[in-house]
Design an enzyme around this catalytic site. Structure first.
Site, mmCIF file in Angstrom:
data_model
loop_
_atom_site.group_PDB
_atom_site.id
_atom_site.type_symbol
_atom_site.label_atom_id
_atom_site.label_comp_id
_atom_site.label_asym_id
_atom_site.label_seq_id
_atom_site.Cartn_x
_atom_site.Cartn_y
_atom_site.Cartn_z
ATOM 1 N N CYS A 123 3.784 4.793 4.345
ATOM 2 C CA CYS A 123 3.986 3.684 5.661
ATOM 3 C C CYS A 123 4.809 2.757 5.284
ATOM 4 C CB CYS A 123 2.867 3.498 5.506
ATOM 5 S SG CYS A 123 1.292 4.450 5.855
ATOM 6 N N GLY A 144 0.588 -1.746 -0.064
ATOM 7 C CA GLY A 144 0.040 0.506 -0.277
ATOM 8 C C GLY A 144 0.623 0.872 0.114
ATOM 9 N N CYS A 145 0.282 2.365 0.800
ATOM 10 C CA CYS A 145 1.285 3.506 1.096
ATOM 11 C C CYS A 145 3.225 3.424 1.019
ATOM 12 C CB CYS A 145 0.403 4.815 1.784
ATOM 13 S SG CYS A 145 1.624 6.144 2.138
ATOM 14 N N PHE A 146 3.445 3.946 0.042
ATOM 15 C CA PHE A 146 5.101 2.944 0.412
ATOM 16 C C PHE A 146 5.485 4.827 1.418
ATOM 17 C CE2 PHE A 146 6.007 5.742 -3.488
ATOM 18 C CZ PHE A 146 5.329 6.862 -3.669
#
Length: 203
Positions: free
Chosen positions: A44, A40-42
């Site tokens: 994070c 997902g969001c890199f």
């Protein structure tokens, strides 16, 4: 003679210090290894992996797509086939690839397809991108063990051969450090940690 020997020894120590500590068993300097994951969001994913002992750094980027040298705008629009990913550099003496896999699973929601938490689209799909046969076997074994454990209802995370990894723009690198307040708000509002706790338990 003793002075020359001392100076020669000192020079060798300086060179060794610059090139890294040698393995006492082989006399060779251990090489840093890399691993590629998408969770997902890199921002994070990068933050989660850089907290792990043995990880030297995590680099945000794009992989598993079609477009050459994609930009963030292109990837986020969902038309390049890439997913937001990270390339982890690690010291294999301190952390093993199977340990990285274990950490990876517990940092994502493997039960959903083409999304992670509040981010929806193929560009946020989760994945493990193996770079050699050993990594492939380890990745598939970790997935099978997770499936057998009954901890999750299903696993949608892709496990495929690594392709070109394109580093993301500089402003994305270490975003959680550069923009800590915005990052913390995003992570909280996205419900990432709440969902992870629901799946994996723990504090």
């Amino acid at each position: 003679m003793r002075t020359r020997l001392f100076l020669a020894t000192l020079l060798l120590l300086v060179i060794a210090g610059r090139t890294g500590a040698a393995d006492p068993g082989t006399g060779k300097t251990p090489e840093t290894k890399t691993a590629i994951f998408a969770g997902g969001c890199f921002w994070c994913s990068e933050a989660d992996f850089e907290k792990l002992p043995g990880v030297i750094a995590a680099e945000s980027g794009y992989t598993a797509g079609r477009t050459v040298n994609p930009t963030y705008e292109q990837v986020s629009a969902g038309g390049t086939g890439h997913t937001e990913a990270i390339r982890v550099s690690y010291d294999p003496r301190k952390v093993s690839y199977p340990q990285l896999l274990d950490h990876f699973w517990r940092s994502i929601d493997p039960t959903v397809k083409n999304r992670q938490f509040c981010d929806i689209g193929t560009q946020y799909r989760s994945g493990i991108y193996w770079q050699n046969e050993g990594e492939r076997q380890a990745a598939e074994a970790s997935r099978d063990a997770l499936r057998a454990s009954g901890k999750v209802a299903r696993i949608e995370t892709e496990i495929i051969a690594a392709s070109t990894f394109y580093p993301a723009e500089e402003y994305h690198q270490d975003y959680y450090k550069k923009n800590s307040v915005r990052y913390a708000y995003y992570r909280l509002s996205c419900g990432r940690d709440a969902r992870l706790k629901q799946i994996w338990g723990g504090g």
